[in-house]
Every structure is written in structure tokens, then in C-alpha cells.
Enzyme design. Structure first.
Site, PDB file in Angstrom:
ATOM      1  N   HIS A   1       9.585  68.126 -51.402  1.00 20.30           N
ATOM      2  CA  HIS A   1       8.501  66.761 -51.940  1.00 20.30           C
ATOM      3  C   HIS A   1       9.430  66.359 -53.470  1.00 20.30           C
ATOM      4  CE1 HIS A   1       4.259  64.497 -53.356  1.00 20.30           C
ATOM      5  NE2 HIS A   1       5.457  64.798 -54.197  1.00 20.30           N
ATOM      6  N   GLU A   2       9.324  67.516 -53.775  1.00 24.30           N
ATOM      7  CA  GLU A   2       9.943  67.313 -55.854  1.00 24.30           C
ATOM      8  C   GLU A   2      11.332  66.794 -55.971  1.00 24.30           C
ATOM      9  OE1 GLU A   2       7.921  67.258 -57.693  1.00 24.30           O
ATOM     10  OE2 GLU A   2       6.251  68.131 -57.537  1.00 24.30           O
TER      11      GLU A   2
ATOM     12  N   HIS B   1      11.746  63.199 -55.291  1.00 27.75           N
ATOM     13  CA  HIS B   1      11.568  61.860 -55.805  1.00 27.75           C
ATOM     14  C   HIS B   1      12.791  62.502 -56.321  1.00 27.75           C
ATOM     15  CE1 HIS B   1       7.591  61.484 -56.362  1.00 27.75           C
ATOM     16  NE2 HIS B   1       7.151  63.373 -56.349  1.00 27.75           N
TER      17      HIS B   1
ATOM     18  N   GLU C   1       3.958  59.277 -53.972  1.00 24.96           N
ATOM     19  CA  GLU C   1       4.116  60.592 -54.222  1.00 24.96           C
ATOM     20  C   GLU C   1       4.292  60.239 -52.425  1.00 24.96           C
ATOM     21  OE1 GLU C   1       3.555  62.789 -55.870  1.00 24.96           O
ATOM     22  OE2 GLU C   1       4.155  62.533 -57.673  1.00 24.96           O
TER      23      GLU C   1
END
Length: 709
Positions: free
Chosen positions: A433-434, A438, A491
Site C-alpha cells: 500500500h505505502e 502511494h 487510499e
């Protein structure tokens, strides 16, 4: 009876963040560096009280005065004398702990107001019986008078944070609405100013409507016609932040850290976001520090318009063993990025390998503590210069531990698997995810000089086959263009990347998961996501048809996408629980994750990226808001399911953080994981100037009190 979502239960989970060993291993100079950064963070964190609600600072000061005069254990005697039962006094302590943990009287995760779970007259009786009242009755009575009504009020508009009639927000004066926010954003864009460190106040002068844009800084300056830009918001607290950053500078390990701090000080002194961006550039260059930190107006989740950053500051120590796994993921990133479901032209021209470390948090000042972070949030820096990722290891260790009897909405045979593999699966999801969520994807931009960062004669929309016809222009950013949906949309994109790439065997191997274990990690990761989508309904407000939490809206959207995929991939049925109350069960067919599930996420993720890359606000909003809709129509009655979720919800855990102090050497002061421990940590947080700090908070609140009347 007050709806239980508006108070914190007496048995709420409260855990101490363990950083003893990490702090012990620091050198004396590193400990001093961490100490002064922590001091800067804690002073700055008080800004969140002012950002959250008009009454938060008043309540904070009331509680601080009571607990400074009597520790929680001592105040219990006064509570008994005031007629409070043991349960009522515990409710009072839990409320106080909640206010400190959230830095205000609205939940940091969900933006819902919470009120004391004891009668108002009992709260007042305790105030009157306290030593603080006996020592200074006039001041304490005045404080109670300032906040007693708002402390308990659950008027519709005050139940949640929002803009205009949808809620309350201290980022805007009470007379502002969405149109005012849009007008101010256009003005800021025209002046090439960021909204990150601002608040907006609408007033009337000589019969003319005026706007005051306040910039956070230690100094006051600048006015322009009938739209004012005024520096000096939170001036006292910004000065305290700068003083401690100056001291930290003397303990810095290298020139990058020194120059980073110099730019932060310049930013907080004059209100310059450009200076903070410059500081962030030095921060990115500071590779592999032992003590990691970041500070400023960072996340825009709680601004109803999505442009203003909440103050936060964190200080943490690197966990080298876990960081080695994340470093391996970074090394594999360039091989994994091409697997994402969009054409190469929609990916960044080159992947800027970031630091990705696992950290043990020493200090996290703000409204809440996340599990992982990808920063800075400045698009232009992330796109061309880089970023850092951090996973907060000691937060993960305690935040997501689950007891089987409190595990809702799963079949019995899934519960044991879920408890066993939730930690390892979440570690994989946070990493993907990070770093690759992103950290991926290109924004197509035409700068102020007319230069494009892409070939407008060749790049085509993969959904239509046509040349792309929209992009970001000049000072436009992702946040300013997509405003109210930007945070949740991003997100959702990052969560989808995590789901999509966790199917990759190489990724699972990096995290030490092979064979059957790897399959269990994938299953529980996907199962956790669809369950989280159902739990997300807690954070939807039917009256205003709005979402109050970006991540939970994102997970509900993903649930909707996977339900829509059909073929039995996800099952969701309502039922009656063993206790005779409404219940629900969600299931996932693991045999279809790699086929039906992957295909659905692949298609949806590509759409999300295309709308984002091309600044297609209209298309992106239609897509995202369509899946975000919570209705009683269709196969699933989500409005009824929301009531079931609220009936069975579990309160989010709170964390007790240590303090540091200098007594010859730098010492770590720890507290027990309880409401009393959390309260005591805050009482001892400002040992030198607590009364002055509280007086300044009251002055700032009083100055603006008429703006919300």
C-alpha cells in the site's frame, strides 16, 4: 439513552507503545536529538485542538487543571465525595483519555463526536469537588461555563466534523460553506499558495463580504484587497515548535538533518509551504537515519474540503531486522511496477527508490497514529524527487491484536485463520500500500511555462483508445482538483494495489511466506479487506449522505467492486446472531481470488489511475461516488447492514506514549497502558510551562469564539 457511537466504552482497549529497547540502544546524542524533536512535536500537536472544534481546547485545559492538581487515583476520592459510582468515574477517565488521544472531542478515525458517558450533573459535581476548583473556583467555574454545553451537545450539525450544514469544522468559520471553500481555493491557486497550513474565516466589513486566510506561523504579515492572507495563526505554539527544532539541530547527525530543520523553522516562522517542501527534500536525502522524524501540516483527511493539513509530528527509531524486508521490497519495486494494470505511459518516468523502514514510535503527536505512512504529500516532489515509506512496527504489534470472541461478521472456521494470519497479511498489505500504492502512477502536467511532462500526441486513454484530453495545469494539484474525494480515492487506489500485488509469489516470499503459508496470507488479506468494507459502514452518515473516514470509505468501495464481480467470489448475508440480535456473515471463495477477484481489481484499479493521471475530476468523481453510495436498494440493504455494524462495533484502541526528560542524561519515562496512564502522560508532558501553554490555548479559543456562534 445516547447512541453508543457517541461515547467511548469503559472497557475500551488502551495499550502502551513499547519503545524502551529502541530508545536504550540510541547514543546519548541521538537520544537528545529524539528528545527535542519530541518536544517540538508535542507542542505542535496541541494545534490539533484548535483545528478540531471550537470547544476542544477549553475541555483540554479544564481536564489538565484537574489532573495537575490531583492524579487520577487521588481524584477518585473527590469523585466518590461528589456522588459518582465507580463506573461513572471510569467513564470520566475514559472520556479524558479519549480527548487526549484524539486531541479533541471528535474521533480521529471517523470524525464522530464523543461525549462523556456519565450525566452532566455528575461531571459538574466532580469539577466542583476537585482540588483544582477549591484552589481557583472562579477560573474553574468560568472554564466549565465555556464548555459545559458543547461538551454534551449532540445537535445534528455537531455530531460529526463537516462543512456547512453537514457538520462542524474549525478549519472554517461557522458561516462558511462548500462554495466559500471553492472560492478560497481558486484565490490561493491564483497566488500560487498552498492551503496546507491555512484556515478560512468569512467576515463582513462595511457591508462587504471578506475572507481571511490564516497561515500558521510565528509572524504576522500581508493583506490583499478584500481577501486577506494573514500570517500568525497558532503563533505561540509555532514559536515553541521552532525553539525545540533549533535545539534538535545541535544534535543532528548530518548536514541533511541540519538543513531540513532549518527549512522547517523557516516554514513555521513565516508560514511558507515552499520552505517546508524544501525541508522535505532534505528529509528525503537523509537516507537510513537511526532516528526518523517528520513534522508539519501533513494529512488532509479531516479538512472537509480535503486541502488543509492537520498538524502532526513523529519521532521513531529504526527496527533494522524488519527494515531489511522492506528494503528487499524496494529493490524489487522496478520489477513489480510493470505488473500494475495501466500502460507504461501512466507510470512515473523513473522509480525513485525511497527509504522504507520499520520504526518503533517514540512520539506521535496529532489526532491519531497510523500503521504506515508514505510522505511527503507534495505531488511535485513525490513525482520527480522521491518519498519515504515507514511502517510503524510497535503500533502494528498492539493495534490489530484481536480476540476471537470480539471478532465479528466471519464464519467460525475463518476466525482462527484470521487471528493467526492477520498480522503477517497486514504487514504485506501495508508494505505494498505505502510503497507501490502511494508510490506509483504518473500525473500528467502542463507547467506554468506550457511545458508538458508527457507526449500529448501519443498518450492514449486505455479505457477509450482516444488521446487523453485533460491534465493538471499550472499550480493545480491532486488535492486541489479532486478536493473532497481526493484522500479516500487515493487510499482506495493504494489498497487495490496491495490486493493486486499480494497475489505475486515473489512479494510473499520477501516477507517470508512460502507455500501453504503464502496462500493463507493472501486469503486473510482479501478476507480482511471485504470485512473492513462492511465495518466501514460505521463511518457513513445517512443524514448527510457523507463519509467520515477516508480509509473506511475506500474499503467499502472495494467491497462493492468485489460483490459486483459476482460468481460467488464474496458472500454477504444478514442473519440473527446467537444473542438473538441482528447479525451478518461475510465470506470469500478463495478458489476465485486469483481469477474473478484479480480481474475485478485489475479493471477497477486501471480506471482509478486513468482518472487520476488525467485530472478527470468528473469521471473520477462519478466512478468513486457511485461505488460509495450506501442505499437500501439492490441485492444488499446497506443502510440496514449499517445498523447491524453499529450494534456490534468495537471501539478503536488508544495508545499511551512515553515522555522524555533531561536529568543529566536523557531519560525515558513510561506509563501503564490504562486510561489513568494515558492521562498522567499528558499531565507530565509540559513540565516547564503548562500554565502558560494553557493560557495561550484559552486566548486563541476566546479570540475566535464568535466565529461559531
Amino acid at each position: 439513552m445516547v447512541d453508543s457511537q457517541y461515547y467511548l466504552p469503559n472497557d475500551i482497549g488502551i495499550s502502551a507503545l513499547d519503545c524502551r529497547e529502541a530508545f536504550r540502544l540510541l547514543s546519548p546524542k541521538e537520544q537528545m536529538y529524539a528528545h527535542y524533536l519530541s518536544r517540538a512535536s508535542w507542542y505542535g500537536g496541541l494545534i490539533v485542538l484548535i483545528q478540531t472544534s471550537p470547544e476542544s481546547a477549553n475541555i483540554y485545559v479544564l481536564l489538565q487543571k484537574m489532573f495537575r492538581a490531583q492524579a487520577p487515583q487521588q481524584l477518585e476520592t473527590a469523585a466518590t465525595a461528589a456522588g459518582l459510582s465507580a463506573e461513572e468515574y471510569q467513564a470520566f477517565l475514559v472520556y479524558a483519555a479519549g480527548l487526549y488521544a484524539n486531541m479533541g472531542n471528535y474521533k480521529s478515525f471517523g470524525d464522530t463526536k464523543f461525549i462523556p458517558n456519565l450525566p452532566k450533573e455528575k461531571f459538574k459535581a466532580l469539577v466542583w469537588e476537585s482540588l483544582a476548583f477549591k484552589q481557583s473556583p472562579g477560573d474553574m467555574e468560568a472554564l466549565w461555563g465555556c464548555c459545559c454545553e458543547s461538551l454534551y451537545s449532540l445537535e445534528d450539525k455537531l455530531k460529526q466534523l463537516g462543512l456547512g450544514e453537514k457538520g462542524i469544522s474549525a478549519y472554517f468559520s461557522g458561516n462558511c460553506c462548500l462554495e466559500d471553500a471553492e472560492f478560497a481555493q481558486k484565490f490561493l491557486d491564483s497566488k500560487n499558495l498552498s492551503a496546507y497550513n491555512t484556515r478560512l474565516f468569512k467576515t463582513e466589513i462595511d457591508g462587504k463580504q471578506c475572507y481571511e486566510v490564516r497561515l500558521a506561523s510565528t509572524t504576522v504579515l500581508l493583506r490583499e484587497r478584500m481577501k486577506f492572507v494573514v500570517r500568525g495563526d497558532y503563533a505561540f505554539l509555532m514559536e515553541k515548535v521552532c525553539q525545540n527544532l533549533e535545539k534538535a539541530k545541535d544534535c543532528a547527525a548530518n548536514d541533511n538533518q541540519k538543513r531540513m530543520l532549518e527549512e522547517y523553522i523557516r516554514s513555521f516562522t513565516c508560514g511558507s509551504v515552499e520552505a517546508h517542501k524544501e525541508g522535505s527534500r532534505y528529509w528525503i536525502k537523509d537516507k537510513g537515519p537511526i532516528v526518523e522524524s517528520y513534522i508539519g501540516f501533513i494529512e488532509s483527511y479531516r479538512d472537509p474540503f480535503g486541502s488543509r493539513g492537520e498538524f502532526e509530528g513523529f519521532v521513531a527509531v529504526v527496527n533494522k531486522a524488519m527494515s531489511a524486508r522492506f528494503a528487499q521490497l524496494v529493490s524489487s519495486a522496478e520489477d513489480l511496477l510493470p505488473e500494475l494494470p495501466w500502460p507504461p505511459a501512466f507510470e512515473k518516468d523513473r522509480f525513485l527508490k525511497p527509504d522504507f523502514t520499520s520504526l518503533d514510535v517514540l512520539t506521535f503527536a496529532g489526532s491519531g497514529i497510523p500503521a504506515g505512512i508514505n510522505i511527503p504529500n507534495y505531488d511535485d516532489i513525490r513525482q520527480t524527487e522521491g518519498f519515504k515509506n515507514v511502517s510503524l512496527g510497535n503500533v502494528l504489534a498492539v493495534a490489530y491484536a484481536t480476540q476471537k470472541d470480539k471478532l465479528t461478521f466471519l464464519e467460525e472456521n475463518d476466525k482462527d485463520l484470521y487471528i493467526k494470519w492477520k498480522g503477517p497479511s497486514f504487514e504485506v498489505q501495508v508494505g505494498l500500500h505505502e510503497l507501490l500504492g502511494h508510490g506509483s502512477g504518473k500525473l500528467f502536467v502542463q507547467d506554468d511555462k506550457g511545458k508538458f511532462n508527457f507526449d500529448q500526441t501519443a498518450v492514449r486513454n486505455p479505457e477509450t483508445g482516444e488521446l487523453i484530453s485533460s491534465w493538471y495545469k499550472g499550480s493545480e494539484t491532486w488535492d486541489s482538483k479532486f478536493s473532497t474525494i481526493a484522500s479516500s480515492y487515493e487510499e482506495c487506489r493504494a489498497e487495490c494495489v496491495g490486493l493486486y500485488l499480494c497475489l505475486n509469489k515473489e512479494v510473499l516470499s520477501i516477507f517470508g511466506n512460502e507455500g501453504e503459508d503464502a496462500e493463507e496470507v493472501v486469503y486473510v488479506n482479501w478476507l480482511n479487506m471485504v470485512r473492513a468494507g462492511l465495518l466501514g459502514l460505521e463511518f457513513y452518515t445517512p443524514e448527510s449522505k457523507s463519509w467520515r473516514q477516508a480509509h473506511m470509505q475506500a474499503r467499502f468501495v472495494i467491497l462493492r467492486v468485489l460483490l459486483e464481480a459476482g460468481e460467488g467470489l464474496v458472500g454477504l448475508k444478514e442473519c440473527t446472531g446467537a444473542d438473538g440480535r441482528p447479525d451478518a456473515v461475510i465470506t470469500l471463495d478463495r478458489s476465485k481470488t486469483y481469477t474473478v477477484g484479480k480481474s475485478a481489481i485489475q479493471s477497477f484499479l486501471c480506471k482509478l489511475q486513468v482518472h487520476k493521471s488525467t485530472a478527470d475530476v468528473e469521471g473520477g468523481r462519478a466512478l468513486y461516488e457511485g461505488y460509495s453510495a450506501v442505499t437500501a436498494d439492490g441485492t444488499h440493504n446497506f443502510l440496514r447492514l449499517r445498523e447491524t455494524v453499529l450494534l456490534r462495533k468495537e471501539a478503536r484502541k488508544m495508545f499511551v506514549q512515553a515522555n522524555t526528560k533531561i536529568k543529566g542524561s536523557c531519560l525515558l519515562v513510561e506509563y501503564e497502558g490504562s486510561a489513568a496512564g494515558l492521562i498522567q502522560s499528558f499531565v507530565e508532558r509540559f513540565p516547564d510551562d503548562a500554565e502558560k501553554v494553557e493560557a495561550q490555548l484559552l486566548e486563541m479559543t476566546c479570540m475566535d469564539s464568535s466565529c461559531w456562534c
